[in-house]
Scaffold this motif. Structure first.
Motif, PDB file in Angstrom:
ATOM      1  N   LYS A  90      -1.621 -68.458  78.897  1.00  0.00           N
ATOM      2  CA  LYS A  90      -0.264 -67.922  78.769  1.00  0.00           C
ATOM      3  C   LYS A  90      -0.251 -66.418  79.048  1.00  0.00           C
ATOM      4  O   LYS A  90      -1.282 -65.762  79.119  1.00  0.00           O
ATOM      5  CB  LYS A  90       0.248 -68.187  77.351  1.00  0.00           C
ATOM      6  CG  LYS A  90       0.452 -69.666  77.012  1.00  0.00           C
ATOM      7  CD  LYS A  90       1.745 -70.182  77.600  1.00  0.00           C
ATOM      8  CE  LYS A  90       2.062 -71.571  77.077  1.00  0.00           C
ATOM      9  NZ  LYS A  90       3.346 -72.077  77.589  1.00  0.00           N
ATOM     10  N   THR A  91       0.965 -65.869  79.148  1.00  0.00           N
ATOM     11  CA  THR A  91       1.087 -64.433  79.378  1.00  0.00           C
ATOM     12  C   THR A  91       0.602 -63.650  78.159  1.00  0.00           C
ATOM     13  O   THR A  91       0.570 -64.152  77.039  1.00  0.00           O
ATOM     14  CB  THR A  91       2.541 -64.042  79.685  1.00  0.00           C
ATOM     15  OG1 THR A  91       3.397 -64.550  78.652  1.00  0.00           O
ATOM     16  CG2 THR A  91       2.976 -64.578  81.025  1.00  0.00           C
ATOM     17  N   SER A  92       0.264 -62.410  78.410  1.00  0.00           N
ATOM     18  CA  SER A  92      -0.374 -61.570  77.407  1.00  0.00           C
ATOM     19  C   SER A  92       0.557 -61.241  76.246  1.00  0.00           C
ATOM     20  O   SER A  92       1.635 -60.665  76.446  1.00  0.00           O
ATOM     21  CB  SER A  92      -0.846 -60.280  78.065  1.00  0.00           C
ATOM     22  OG  SER A  92      -1.081 -59.282  77.119  1.00  0.00           O
ATOM     23  N   LYS A  93       0.122 -61.561  75.042  1.00  0.00           N
ATOM     24  CA  LYS A  93       0.850 -61.182  73.825  1.00  0.00           C
ATOM     25  C   LYS A  93       1.033 -59.671  73.756  1.00  0.00           C
ATOM     26  O   LYS A  93       2.134 -59.164  73.548  1.00  0.00           O
ATOM     27  CB  LYS A  93       0.090 -61.661  72.595  1.00  0.00           C
ATOM     28  CG  LYS A  93       0.426 -60.937  71.290  1.00  0.00           C
ATOM     29  CD  LYS A  93      -0.681 -61.111  70.259  1.00  0.00           C
ATOM     30  CE  LYS A  93      -0.387 -60.344  68.984  1.00  0.00           C
ATOM     31  NZ  LYS A  93      -0.943 -59.002  68.937  1.00  0.00           N
ATOM     32  N   ASN A  94      -0.053 -58.941  73.948  1.00  0.00           N
ATOM     33  CA  ASN A  94       0.006 -57.494  73.775  1.00  0.00           C
ATOM     34  C   ASN A  94       0.820 -56.817  74.873  1.00  0.00           C
ATOM     35  O   ASN A  94       1.465 -55.792  74.627  1.00  0.00           O
ATOM     36  CB  ASN A  94      -1.407 -56.922  73.721  1.00  0.00           C
ATOM     37  CG  ASN A  94      -2.107 -57.270  72.418  1.00  0.00           C
ATOM     38  OD1 ASN A  94      -1.483 -57.317  71.368  1.00  0.00           O
ATOM     39  ND2 ASN A  94      -3.399 -57.537  72.490  1.00  0.00           N
ATOM     40  N   ALA A  95       0.808 -57.389  76.080  1.00  0.00           N
ATOM     41  CA  ALA A  95       1.666 -56.843  77.130  1.00  0.00           C
ATOM     42  C   ALA A  95       3.130 -57.122  76.815  1.00  0.00           C
ATOM     43  O   ALA A  95       3.991 -56.246  76.964  1.00  0.00           O
ATOM     44  CB  ALA A  95       1.290 -57.426  78.484  1.00  0.00           C
ATOM     45  N   CYS A  96       3.432 -58.332  76.373  1.00  0.00           N
ATOM     46  CA  CYS A  96       4.825 -58.700  76.100  1.00  0.00           C
ATOM     47  C   CYS A  96       5.444 -57.809  75.030  1.00  0.00           C
ATOM     48  O   CYS A  96       6.585 -57.354  75.167  1.00  0.00           O
ATOM     49  CB  CYS A  96       4.918 -60.167  75.688  1.00  0.00           C
ATOM     50  SG  CYS A  96       4.687 -61.340  77.057  1.00  0.00           S
ATOM     51  N   VAL A  97       4.712 -57.540  73.931  1.00  0.00           N
ATOM     52  CA  VAL A  97       5.297 -56.709  72.880  1.00  0.00           C
ATOM     53  C   VAL A  97       5.475 -55.272  73.366  1.00  0.00           C
ATOM     54  O   VAL A  97       6.464 -54.605  73.026  1.00  0.00           O
ATOM     55  CB  VAL A  97       4.473 -56.776  71.577  1.00  0.00           C
ATOM     56  CG1 VAL A  97       4.458 -58.185  71.020  1.00  0.00           C
ATOM     57  CG2 VAL A  97       3.061 -56.266  71.767  1.00  0.00           C
ATOM     58  N   ALA A  98       4.548 -54.777  74.195  1.00  0.00           N
ATOM     59  CA  ALA A  98       4.711 -53.426  74.755  1.00  0.00           C
ATOM     60  C   ALA A  98       5.936 -53.357  75.662  1.00  0.00           C
ATOM     61  O   ALA A  98       6.685 -52.370  75.635  1.00  0.00           O
ATOM     62  CB  ALA A  98       3.456 -53.027  75.529  1.00  0.00           C
ATOM     63  N   LEU A  99       6.165 -54.410  76.449  1.00  0.00           N
ATOM     64  CA  LEU A  99       7.306 -54.411  77.369  1.00  0.00           C
ATOM     65  C   LEU A  99       8.627 -54.534  76.617  1.00  0.00           C
ATOM     66  O   LEU A  99       9.648 -53.976  77.044  1.00  0.00           O
ATOM     67  CB  LEU A  99       7.155 -55.535  78.386  1.00  0.00           C
ATOM     68  CG  LEU A  99       5.912 -55.462  79.290  1.00  0.00           C
ATOM     69  CD1 LEU A  99       5.893 -56.601  80.279  1.00  0.00           C
ATOM     70  CD2 LEU A  99       5.841 -54.127  80.011  1.00  0.00           C
ATOM     71  N   LEU A 100       8.628 -55.249  75.497  1.00  0.00           N
ATOM     72  CA  LEU A 100       9.838 -55.303  74.674  1.00  0.00           C
ATOM     73  C   LEU A 100      10.188 -53.907  74.168  1.00  0.00           C
ATOM     74  O   LEU A 100      11.357 -53.504  74.177  1.00  0.00           O
ATOM     75  CB  LEU A 100       9.640 -56.255  73.496  1.00  0.00           C
ATOM     76  CG  LEU A 100       9.691 -57.748  73.794  1.00  0.00           C
ATOM     77  CD1 LEU A 100       9.377 -58.552  72.548  1.00  0.00           C
ATOM     78  CD2 LEU A 100      11.060 -58.144  74.335  1.00  0.00           C
ATOM     79  N   CYS A 101       9.180 -53.167  73.714  1.00  0.00           N
ATOM     80  CA  CYS A 101       9.423 -51.789  73.269  1.00  0.00           C
ATOM     81  C   CYS A 101       9.865 -50.922  74.448  1.00  0.00           C
ATOM     82  O   CYS A 101      10.779 -50.091  74.317  1.00  0.00           O
ATOM     83  CB  CYS A 101       8.160 -51.218  72.630  1.00  0.00           C
ATOM     84  SG  CYS A 101       7.603 -52.118  71.157  1.00  0.00           S
ATOM     85  N   ALA A 102       9.242 -51.129  75.607  1.00  0.00           N
ATOM     86  CA  ALA A 102       9.572 -50.335  76.788  1.00  0.00           C
ATOM     87  C   ALA A 102      10.990 -50.605  77.279  1.00  0.00           C
ATOM     88  O   ALA A 102      11.595 -49.747  77.943  1.00  0.00           O
ATOM     89  CB  ALA A 102       8.569 -50.621  77.902  1.00  0.00           C
ATOM     90  N   SER A 103      11.550 -51.774  76.974  1.00  0.00           N
ATOM     91  CA  SER A 103      12.913 -52.077  77.417  1.00  0.00           C
ATOM     92  C   SER A 103      13.917 -51.098  76.823  1.00  0.00           C
ATOM     93  O   SER A 103      15.019 -50.930  77.358  1.00  0.00           O
ATOM     94  CB  SER A 103      13.287 -53.516  77.055  1.00  0.00           C
ATOM     95  OG  SER A 103      13.466 -53.670  75.645  1.00  0.00           O
ATOM     96  N   LEU A 104      13.556 -50.424  75.716  1.00  0.00           N
ATOM     97  CA  LEU A 104      14.448 -49.434  75.115  1.00  0.00           C
ATOM     98  C   LEU A 104      14.614 -48.194  75.991  1.00  0.00           C
ATOM     99  O   LEU A 104      15.524 -47.400  75.782  1.00  0.00           O
ATOM    100  CB  LEU A 104      13.909 -49.018  73.736  1.00  0.00           C
ATOM    101  CG  LEU A 104      14.000 -50.069  72.626  1.00  0.00           C
ATOM    102  CD1 LEU A 104      13.214 -49.621  71.408  1.00  0.00           C
ATOM    103  CD2 LEU A 104      15.455 -50.351  72.266  1.00  0.00           C
ATOM    104  N   LEU A 105      13.712 -48.017  76.961  1.00  0.00           N
ATOM    105  CA  LEU A 105      13.845 -46.890  77.897  1.00  0.00           C
ATOM    106  C   LEU A 105      14.985 -47.094  78.874  1.00  0.00           C
ATOM    107  O   LEU A 105      15.517 -46.133  79.429  1.00  0.00           O
ATOM    108  CB  LEU A 105      12.541 -46.722  78.696  1.00  0.00           C
ATOM    109  CG  LEU A 105      11.269 -46.349  77.945  1.00  0.00           C
ATOM    110  CD1 LEU A 105      10.063 -46.510  78.871  1.00  0.00           C
ATOM    111  CD2 LEU A 105      11.354 -44.920  77.421  1.00  0.00           C
ATOM    112  N   ASN A 106      15.345 -48.346  79.115  1.00  0.00           N
ATOM    113  CA  ASN A 106      16.228 -48.716  80.213  1.00  0.00           C
ATOM    114  C   ASN A 106      17.650 -48.962  79.729  1.00  0.00           C
ATOM    115  O   ASN A 106      17.864 -49.700  78.770  1.00  0.00           O
ATOM    116  CB  ASN A 106      15.667 -49.988  80.886  1.00  0.00           C
ATOM    117  CG  ASN A 106      16.431 -50.366  82.138  1.00  0.00           C
ATOM    118  OD1 ASN A 106      17.116 -49.536  82.737  1.00  0.00           O
ATOM    119  ND2 ASN A 106      16.312 -51.628  82.535  1.00  0.00           N
TER     120      ASN A 106
END
Length: 509
Positions: A90-106
């Protein structure tokens, strides 16, 4: 007592809704009520009749809600079975949570493909929803759409959800660009001993972030006119520390140099995502990153995080300890090469396919076929190092693997204060592990695994290691309260069952 009952019912409804892939608004539409009413029900702030519980159960097609199961989830494992066939990583757990936080930039719409449906992601979504971010599962619940509000309501933050995830700390980097002051609950997650956030503070102070901590809350204030005037040197080459620095630099108007940066898999995925947002990042994959930030990010972005090398290692370990032939597909090989080199030294029989590219267009993948092997203990100790060394989170799996090998293996888990202690839980299943100090374990193999009933260790990777040993043990084992496994793995029991395991999920009624 009544309030506690309503809270428990609300959590069951929330979990069933998220499992269905519905938003609160979708459930409200099915019930003919408002999204705010559903929100109050899920928080335990509204009286709810048996008739309404039945209606919700029918709408969600959820027997859990209609029967009112309560209490933690457990696993019953019938061991001694060989695995066979193929299983996808499956896709990376740690990448997914970082990208959720990064979505706040956009300011625009973010779509993340094949997001891991795990408890850690659910907790972050609860936090994001509570402060006004709209999220919904799309494409039959496979992908996640994120739409931010014009302004965030930080006072409405779901503090309970925030405290249950260490990832909340990565809100600091994006939020310092959105508001002059805010509060965050202390970060939680696995029980891995004392983990200071001082390295985060050292990096983020360079962007004007000033934090004081009182009574379980971080009080953050952003000082205007403060910006890095020289390279930021991280005092710890940590993954989340590097990610926080990247998130802060992404909207800083100018170039930010970050030295002693982690180049691990989740950091690279975050860099690729930032590039999709229009932020140029030089030096990806190295320990020096140069971020060319842009103060305003307002784009519609579609991104596919890569696969999880730690889950890949979990599946390799499952094949090894059960003496099975198993093909693990979509393995991010560049983040598994050291682990495989060590396993080859131990005598692992395996094949790998030609390399191909992940959906993010950058990460290299292979399909790996593992066969039953007669393993010998490695000559050198097993110890983690920053990428490209042996991954910190993959160290615990070598405890189960070493237990199947002939000879003694020394495992030195120097990063966390007490994770090595949890590895000695394998002794309950017939292992012979000697704790030399809080960081070093001596493993004697080979092991004749035996079934047992035990509580799940409170740390994610040791918990999965115990589950794998139960799969190898003849007889029926029970692993109780597996929430920590669900934090990091999507439907792990069901997926292992698909390749021959026999694991039953059950709850106390």
């Amino acid at each position: 007592m009544a309030d506690d009952y309503l809270v428990r019912i609300g959590k069951l409804i929330r979990d069933a809704r998220q499992h269905r892939g519905w938003t609160q608004s979708q459930l409200a539409d099915a019930l003919g009520t408002s999204q705010s009413a559903v929100n109050r029900i899920e928080r335990g702030n509204q009286n709810i009749s048996l008739e309404m519980i039945a209606r919700i159960g029918e709408a969600l097609d959820s027997e859990i809600v209609s029967l009112g199961y309560a209490g933690p989830m457990h696993l019953r494992v019938v061991g001694g079975r060989r695995l066979s066939g193929a299983i996808d990583v499956k896709t990376s757990k740690n990448a997914c949570v970082a990208l959720l936080c990064a979505s706040l930039l956009n300011k625009g719409r973010t779509v993340l493909r094949r997001v891991a449906r795990i408890e850690e992601v659910y907790r972050l979504l609860e936090v994001l929803n509570s402060i006004g971010v709209r999220t919904r599962w799309i494409n039959d619940g496979v992908d996640l759409e994120i739409v931010p509000p014009a302004s965030l309501d930080m006072d409405a933050m779901d503090a309970e959800a925030a405290r249950r995830t260490r990832s909340i700390i990565m809100f600091l980097g994006p939020l310092l660009h959105r508001m002059g002051q805010f509060r965050l609950p202390y970060a939680g997650g696995c029980d891995l001993g004392t983990r200071t956030i001082e390295p985060h503070m050292i990096a983020l102070r360079r962007f004007g972030l000033d934090i004081t901590a009182t009574e379980g809350i971080y009080h953050a204030k952003v000082l205007t006119g403060v910006a890095p005037d020289r390279p930021i040197v991280l005092t710890e080459r940590g993954d989340t520390v590097t990610e926080n620095a990247l998130l802060a630099a992404a909207r800083h108007d100018g170039a930010t140099v970050i030295r002693n940066a982690s180049s691990n898999y989740m950091v690279q995925d975050l860099c690729f995502f930032l590039e999709a947002l229009g932020v140029r990042v030089d030096g990806i994959g190295t320990t020096t990153l140069t971020v060319h930030g842009i103060p305003n990010i307002d784009v519609d972005v579609d991104y596919s995080p890569s696969e999880d090398p730690v889950e890949a290692m979990s599946l390799v370990a499952a094949a090894v300890v059960t003496e099975s032939e198993l093909t693990i597909r979509r393995v991010p090989i560049e983040f598994m090469e050291i682990e495989l080199a060590v396993l080859e030294e131990m005598g692992l029989d395996h094949d790998r396919s030609a390399e191909y590219v992940a959906d993010n267009g950058r990460t290299r993948l292979v399909d790996l076929t593992v066969r039953p092997s007669k393993l010998e203990a490695p000559i050198d100790k097993i110890h983690p190092m920053p990428f490209p060394g042996l991954n910190i989170d993959n160290v615990p799996f070598f405890a189960a693997i070493a237990a199947t090998a002939q000879g003694q293996t020394l495992i030195h888990d120097w990063v966390y204060d007490n994770r090595a202690i949890y590895l000695t839980d394998l002794n309950r299943l017939g292992g012979r592990l000697q704790l030399l100090d809080p960081h070093r374990v001596l493993v004697e193999g080979p092991t004749r695994w035996r079934a047992a009933e035990m509580m799940c260790p409170p740390a994610l990777r040791p918990a999965v290691v115990v589950l794998l040993a139960m799969m190898a043990a003849e007889g029926t084992s029970v692993l109780r309260n597996v929430y920590v496994i669900n934090r990091g793995y999507e439907e792990l029991a069901e997926r292992l069952n698909s390749v021959g395991a026999q694991i039953e999920i059950f709850r106390d009624i």
